[in-house]
Design a protein around this motif. Structure first.
Motif: not given
Lengths: 559, 559
Positions: B379-380, B404-411, B413-414
């Motif tokens: 989603x990023x 697109x960052x959310x509280x579920x975004x993981x390193x 994913x970035x």
């Protein structure tokens, strides 16, 4: 029996309940006890079963609330040594909308063996988000049929609120809906358990169940339009009699007296909501000062003398916070949660080591490093939408944005940019209120963050251009409930005539005050202008990339 | 004397020089030696003094280059056991524009006691960025006076290039400028040290000093317009005689033979640039296949049969890479640097521990986790401008963006979003070339990244829709230099007639090939459309927030 009089406030939170015993005369907090809920937030399996819950579900066990009465109240009596004779009143506040189906006598359906294994028979916690389809349909139908009540709620009824949750029960488990003689807020249910009488409070009715003093609930035709079986939901399963805040619901029953160790007949106030009850506990009983409860999320509350339709607010309710005023609520869905996410996912090992070596927690280290930066120095700007935007855009599909990163960008710069972003979000809310005629001259902060992060408080003052006071109490919910208990007890019993009078004696501010620093404000004005441009570009439909990315993510995960 | 013949390539990098001894017949890499520069990148103090350098300065010590000749070349001879008699040629490549002022005999001014303490007497390394004011003035004047040569360089001469650096010397130290009989590229200076003759190569002249085969240097009036004292810079301190790539500059002098252990008279090719010399080493000697050197930054090179003015390219030079073709260059300023920044600043301790426990480095762990994600799943979306944008926007003031960052975004994913962003950036370059008539049918990758990150390679294939081959050599610069040494030696001596012929025998691809996966491509097409919208919104002037944030940062830091 002593000469001093006391009241007890009980704050029913998400993970535990907290009792606070307070001196009526001056608000001194004499004793405090916390009792965690044995079943906590139920979001995986129904307790004692292998029954799995769907994603977005969040339930609770009503017995956990009773256990708070049985444990936390006796604990504060014991700790303080106060004679129960001298406790003149009791008030409670609750998370909301947290609702449950019961039989006519108040017995939760989930206490009955025949319903115990049915998820819909349990308490739906405020953060149960599985009623989104019902919320969407409700909003669509209300808009189509031209119901004006939507305007009182910023244009949208949340999936967290009463009717979407009730409708979800009907949609997915009509047999549970049928078996439920009553559908009731936890706040009102616990008062029912304390007093033996079902008396529904104005705050939850107004903010969570589309009720207003002037119009009551939406008409039956509206509910019929949602589902013919819901046409008479208010008359069949709820009540049209709504009690004002501070009213006495009744006296403690023999059984409740046994649970709590208090005297039978002790005055019990009608229920209230955790956020709203904090307002008088933060000394605010008149328009002009906004109370912000700052924790995992921000809740903004301010009073007005007229009903104004402010875009994106969570709600305006006459008498909803302080009798005699319109209570306005707005919110930001992600504040402390933001920093928690950042610390868990984005802080390098070297920082953890430095914090450890220096005996700091990681938030303290980041605050220290971020505090060395000047406004504008990081070159970063963020949109604080990691958990969507509550006010003023009311759009859960929005996501976070960070702009301005370079190869020299440091973690404390990102951390500070996230704090600043939440401050810009609060400024948008304040300016929207003022634009629509609701004054916000100063801020009173309460909640967990003001104690923990002075940098954040100063940034909020600098960004909003408002002086920020901090409520003296660390337990504004429980203190506010105790204050309402003193009002329910009444002046003759040693309490107060009104919540304003109670606030005068029982609520205080700290000496510390955060005042805007003009040079900082000038720089933040420039950054805020940039924030607003991006806010509108991404948040008001010019570029819906955030929604498309989120939809693509859902599409990929569903494959 | 054996029957096999060898050549040596020397790659003068940013931190060290590397010698590679290669079998002329098949390109086998027989021996390799690296010699680090004792003074490395000089960006704080002049060696042996307390003289501080300004920010953005980056100097080198020419003696470090001589030390590479004295150490790395003897080392490969020793390691291989090859008879110096069998080494038929030597080629070098250099970072560029890396330039220095010398006396008429080639002695660097900084070798002379009277100039040693003057920063402007030293080598200005490619990444010396302090000539930005001169570059800005040069571009402005060239535009005003209507000089068309700007078009050959994507519309802008970089502050890293020859004339801004020369002009900075004149501006800030006219006495050094005056004392300099020659201003010369490191590539040409080292060839001068090897052969005793000053012969300037076409590649640095074309890509870094505004020279073209058809038009030569800009006319004297142009330099006069910059500064009357510069009117005759070309004739006084440079040379109008430019030698083609692969030409023999001369034979090794006695002294250079002594330094290197090679035979006096060994053929030495004219100098070349590290990136450009890699193209034939990656097997590419004709149009259609783009070579991407993937490392801390990306350098994109492709050949064409006509001069096309492609917006945002770094340069087009006839014969600039392979004689007979127009060589086009483009670039991305931040690729591997991106991931290094991320790992240093944004990866939590828990990941470091997991990597350690499993015996992986942190990049490997992140790659493994990121590889489990599907395209679109995070989603990023990011704009890969952490170090500005080289091609096609040519704008160093642009900065990074993550959306697109959310509280579920993981390193991870970035991390994956950053990789994808650099791939979108490459796709913009490819599509711009194709739009302007320069075909890019396939990609050949070389540099450090292709070996280290298979996920990145697959993402590049999926995003660009191009098959990616990987050059067999890990040292494309040194191998390419060795190949040019073989051409300088000539066919009769056992070398080759042309670089194309050398490439046929000495350059190879690996078996591994990355082909676009159609389902991934389809998703990346959607994400690329979003990237392009943001690219143009932030990069082409609709919202210059990045520049304003950067300017504000500079303003704050200057207070």
């Amino acid at each position: 029996m002593g000469t001093r009089k006391y009241v007890i406030g009980i704050d029913f939170g998400t993970e535990s309940g907290r009792a606070l015993l307070v001196d009526v005369a001056n608000g001194s907090e004499i004793a405090e006890a916390v009792h965690p809920y044995a079943n906590g937030v139920i979001d995986e399996k129904l307790p004692g079963t292998d029954i799995r819950l769907e994603p977005d579900w969040a339930l609770q066990d009503p017995n956990d609330y009773i256990e708070v009465l049985k444990n936390a109240v006796p604990a504060v009596l014991k700790e303080s040594g106060v004679d129960p004779e001298d406790v003149i009143g009791l008030g409670i506040d609750f998370t909301a909308c947290t609702m449950l189906p019961t039989k006519a006598d108040g017995t939760p359906l989930c206490f009955l063996p025949e319903w115990r294994n049915h998820p819909h028979a349990w308490v739906k916690l405020w953060k149960h988000h599985a009623a989104q389809p019902e919320a969407n349909k409700l909003n669509e139908i209300a808009r189509e049929l031209g119901y004006k009540f939507l305007d009182r709620y910023g244009g949208k009824i949340s999936s967290e609120w009463f009717f979407p949750k009730a409708w979800q029960i009907l949609d997915e488990a009509p047999e549970v809906y049928e078996a439920a003689d009553r559908l009731i807020e936890g706040a009102d249910w616990i008062v029912w358990q304390l007093t033996g009488v079902e008396k529904r409070n104005l705050c939850t009715a107004g903010y969570k169940a589309i009720w207003s003093k002037r119009e009551g609930f939406p008409p039956n035709e509206f509910f019929k339009a949602l589902d013919p079986r819901m046409e008479h939901i208010v008359d069949e399963k709820m009540s049209r009699t709504i009690y004002p805040l501070g009213a006495k619901a009744g006296g403690l029953t023999e059984q409740a007296a046994q649970w709590t160790g208090l005297k039978p007949g002790t005055a019990v106030a009608v229920g209230n909501v955790d956020a709203h009850v904090s307002v008088p506990a933060a000394t605010v009983t008149e328009p002009g000062r906004m109370v912000i409860i700052m924790g995992t999320s921000n809740c903004h509350m301010v009073l007005g003398t007229e009903e104004k339709m402010v875009p994106g607010m969570c709600g305006v309710v006459e008498d909803g916070i302080i009798p005699g005023y319109f209570g306005f609520e707005a919110g930001q869905s992600c504040v402390g949660d933001h920093f928690a996410w950042f610390v868990e996912n984005c802080v390098p090992a070297a920082y953890e080591e430095e914090a450890k070596a220096r005996g700091l927690n990681i938030h303290q280290l980041l605050e220290e490093k971020a505090a060395r930066l000047k406004p504008g120095e990081s070159g970063l700007l963020a949109l604080d939408w990691w958990n969507g935007n509550r006010s003023v855009l009311v759009d859960a599909e929005l996501t976070g944005l960070l702009i301005g990163a370079t190869l020299a960008t440091k973690p404390e710069e990102i951390y500070r940019a996230l704090i600043e972003a939440t401050a810009y979000g609060t400024r948008v809310i304040i300016e929207t209120f003022e634009e629509y005629g609701v004054a916000v001259e100063e801020i009173v902060a309460t909640g967990g963050l003001p104690n923990r992060n002075k940098l954040l408080m100063q940034i909020y003052a600098d960004v909003t251009g408002r002086t920020i006071h901090v409520a003296a109490t660390n337990q504004a919910g429980a203190l506010g409930s105790a204050m309402h208990g003193a009002v329910a007890a009444g002046k003759e019993a040693g309490g107060y005539e009104s919540i304003a009078e109670a606030a005068k004696h029982m609520a205080r501010l700290r000496d510390e005050v955060y005042r805007p620093i003009p040079e900082h404000k000038a720089i933040y004005d420039r950054l805020y202008a940039e924030y607003l441009t991006l806010h509108d570009y991404f948040g008001r439909g010019t570029n819906d990339v955030m929604k498309r990315l989120k939809a693509l993510r859902a599409e990929i995960l569903a494959r």
